[in-house]
Write an enzyme that holds these catalytic residues in place. Structure first.
Site, PDB file in Angstrom:
ATOM      1  CE1 TYR A  88      -7.010  -1.914   0.343  1.00 52.01           C
ATOM      2  CE2 TYR A  88      -5.892  -2.190  -1.769  1.00 52.01           C
ATOM      3  CZ  TYR A  88      -5.909  -2.327  -0.403  1.00 52.01           C
ATOM      4  OH  TYR A  88      -4.831  -2.874   0.244  1.00 52.01           O
ATOM      5  CG  ASN A 111      -8.617  -5.704  10.364  1.00 53.54           C
ATOM      6  OD1 ASN A 111      -9.263  -5.768  11.402  1.00 53.54           O
ATOM      7  ND2 ASN A 111      -8.355  -6.745   9.616  1.00 53.54           N
ATOM      8  CB  CYS A 119      -7.217  -6.421   6.165  1.00 57.71           C
ATOM      9  SG  CYS A 119      -6.012  -7.094   7.312  1.00 57.71           S
ATOM     10  CD  GLU A 146      -7.425 -16.778   3.153  1.00 55.34           C
ATOM     11  OE1 GLU A 146      -7.957 -16.249   2.151  1.00 55.34           O
ATOM     12  OE2 GLU A 146      -7.451 -16.256   4.276  1.00 55.34           O
TER      13      GLU A 146
END
Length: 158
Positions: A88, A111, A119, A146
């Site tokens: 952040y 979001n 996010c 991912e």
């Protein structure tokens, strides 16, 4: 909006004339309006084109609703690569607002276009994943998927 199943659970997808307005996990047990394979195939084709675009061009395909600051955070998140994470504080510093990690956190939490505005790739300075609007387990599973070789944005929906 339309609903479709993804490998991460049911999702709501909303387009407007300006672009993709919303994409979020919809865990409501009373799912109505599930779409057939035609919408799903069209969405996956659109998603394939989206993932090949630059972050600036991706932003032009999206129409999220939020404040100017929220939109600046969401736009910045588009540059966080698949499989990577940022804190952040890093996002706040990149936006020229060092010390605004909490404000970034609030924008990230608001979001409404998950996965495409990633996010889930934003973590705490300690490296802990922190909270996720759609569940910490889902966030960890997304990050894990991912990081696997050969994973791309479209594969997150298969």
């Amino acid at each position: 909006g339309c609903h479709m199943l993804s490998r991460w659970g049911p999702m709501c997808v909303k387009f407007s004339d300006q672009g993709l307005k919303a994409l979020y996990f919809d865990d409501d047990p009373d799912h109505r309006g599930w779409v057939d394979g035609v919408f799903r195939e069209a969405f996956l084709k659109w998603l394939g084109a989206f993932q090949l675009m630059s972050p600036a061009n991706q932003w032009e395909q999206l129409a999220p609703e939020g404040s100017v600051y929220q939109k600046s955070v969401w736009r910045k998140l588009l540059s966080c690569p698949l499989g990577a994470t940022q804190t952040y504080g890093q996002v706040a510093a990149d936006l020229g607002t060092p010390g605004a990690a909490r404000a970034v956190g609030s924008a990230v939490a608001a979001n409404g276009i998950c996965l495409l505005i990633p996010c889930h790739r934003i973590v705490m300075a300690s490296g802990r994943t922190g909270k996720y609007r759609w569940g910490a387990d889902r966030k960890l599973a997304l990050l894990d998927a991912e990081r696997r070789d050969g994973c791309d944005l479209v594969s997150l929906f298969l």
